[in-house]
Scaffold this active site. Structure first.
Site, PDB file in Angstrom:
ATOM      1  CB  CYS A   1      -0.862   0.285   1.603  1.00  0.00           C
ATOM      2  SG  CYS A   1      -0.128  -0.519   2.824  1.00  0.00           S
TER       3      CYS A   1
ATOM      4  NE  ARG B   1      -3.963   2.511   2.520  1.00  0.00           N
ATOM      5  CZ  ARG B   1      -4.191   2.577   1.885  1.00  0.00           C
ATOM      6  NH1 ARG B   1      -5.376   3.545   1.761  1.00  0.00           N
ATOM      7  NH2 ARG B   1      -2.641   4.114   1.034  1.00  0.00           N
TER       8      ARG B   1
END
Length: 453
Positions: free
Chosen positions: A408, A413
């Site tokens: 990410c 994430r």
């Protein structure tokens, strides 16, 4: 007192001798009468009929029928809960948890409508709802009736689970994400004498969320203790070993992580697994799952309890996290490998960098979009159905038999998706730690903008 719908009244007065009192219905799925008369208001009230195990078996392959697991996500993915002797779900069942109807989230109604469409729960189907506690089916049934779905049947999954010959599906590594009840039992039995640690994880010093109430015994971890700017990669191996000793983490300890936002907990989980901690768990759904379970909290700030040795040389699982050279190798092998972007669509096509401190926009040339993190979470922030995750991946040529590395902006994430992939049983997987931040930091690294060809 909260107003109770007529359907709920009918459902709640089920007894062991008859399914309804004042609502007349044969329990056979062949009963043509799918409504009952409310003698007080003279209105038609949809009836939830019972279905037997034998009848349910016959309907599993019928496209006019759909089977729905209404329990909490933990039960669906594989945990043995609420008296079911086997964990997991009936093979072929979709999930629509009653817990999602208890959540107060923005735009919930529209989100739930999308969920119904995705799972194929429509008014033209015969819908079998099952639970193990006798409550979840009633909650979901009431909602479905409000959506115009009336051909509804109920089933107790405990009966199915007792017959070993009936197929149930569990995620191979569902133990990596745990229900609140499991943590409660861990605390109660002291992990049967084995070392364990519980940590609340977030960025910065002890947060207001932690001080307002946390899982008893939980110590706060500041993510700055495992990573550093400006790229925000993990610390050096020697520094990570010192981090572990400072927090009392040993390679053989059970480590439970959670937070009000689960993302930093997953970030630390991936680093601990890279280091070699053998038993790392994350609370499925975050701290709200603990609160909604009615478990006690404490406000006392717990202090770290350092140890003298971690118990292994870091890293034990070196390939669980990869760096820029390995990411380039993955991109060069598009046939059997994929570098998977877990950022928003806007970040992927380059309309925004997604970060105030990242200037570059776009994606590493050759990276594929794995969808935003939100697409991996249910409404209650538990793990999304694995079949739906694989369906998202298929759109972009991502398959579970490939070498996959997730990234990410700075690794948070993508860390959550990496753990979910492991829960699903994928093996040749990793986190590209530097992600977009490290890639764009070097102008010689090729980038792409716009939609993929």
């Amino acid at each position: 007192m909260r107003k109770i719908s007529k359907l709920m009244v009918c459902v709640l007065i089920i007894t062991s001798l008859a399914f309804f009192t004042g609502c007349s219905s044969d329990t056979s799925v062949d009963n043509n009468s799918d409504v009952a008369i409310d003698e007080v208001n003279k209105e038609e009230v949809p009836v939830i009929q019972a279905i037997t195990t034998e009848e349910l078996q016959e309907k599993l392959e019928d496209n006019d029928w759909i089977v729905v697991d209404t329990r909490i996500n933990d039960a669906y993915i594989g945990w043995e809960l609420e008296g079911a002797v086997r964990g997991g779900h009936i093979k072929g069942a979709v999930d629509f948890s009653a817990n999602w109807l208890r959540m107060e989230v923005e735009d919930r109604d529209n989100l739930l409508q999308d969920v119904l469409k995705t799972k194929g729960i429509t008014s033209d189907k015969n819908v079998v709802l099952y639970d193990a506690n006798g409550e979840d089916v009633s909650i979901v049934a009431e909602y479905l009736v409000q959506q115009g779905i009336e051909n509804i049947y109920r089933y107790d999954v405990k009966e199915w689970a007792m017959d070993e010959e009936l197929p149930m599906e569990s995620y191979p590594n569902h133990h990596l994400v745990v229900p609140a009840s499991w943590i409660s039992e861990l605390i109660e039995n002291g992990n049967n004498g084995k070392p364990y640690k519980i940590f609340e994880v977030s960025w910065g010093d002890v947060s207001e969320d932690y001080l307002n109430g946390h899982i008893p015994g939980a110590v706060h971890i500041n993510t700055d203790d495992v990573e550093e700017g400006p790229i925000w990669n993990r610390l050096s191996d020697s520094e990570l070993e010192e981090f572990a000793k400072n927090y009392g983490i040993t390679v053989d300890a059970t480590v439970v992580l959670y937070g009000s936002d689960s993302t930093p907990a997953f970030r630390v989980a991936t680093i601990l697994k890279y280091m070699g901690v053998e038993d790392v768990r994350v609370l499925n759904g975050g701290f709200v799952a603990w609160e909604n379970g009615g478990y006690e909290t404490e406000t006392e700030e717990r202090e770290k309890q350092p140890v003298e040795a971690f118990g292994a040389t870091v890293p034990v699982n070196k390939n669980y996290i990869v760096d820029l050279p390995q990411a380039k190798e993955i991109l060069a092998d598009q046939e059997s490998s994929k570098l998977v972007d877990i950022r928003s669509w806007e970040e992927y096509i380059g309309t925004t960098s997604g970060y105030s401190y990242i200037e570059g926009k776009g994606r590493p040339a050759g990276a594929v979009w794995g969808h935003d993190l939100n697409n991996y979470r249910n409404i209650d922030n538990t793990m999304k159905n694995a079949a739906e995750i694989k369906s998202m991946w298929n759109e972009w040529g991502i398959s579970s038999d490939q070498r996959l590395s997730f990234f990410c902006g700075t690794g948070w994430r993508a860390a959550e998706v990496l753990v979910y992939a492991e829960v699903m049983g994928l093996e040749n997987i990793s986190l590209f730690d530097g992600g977009w931040n490290e890639w764009q930091d070097d102008a010689s690294n090729p980038i792409e903008l716009g939609e993929s060809n």
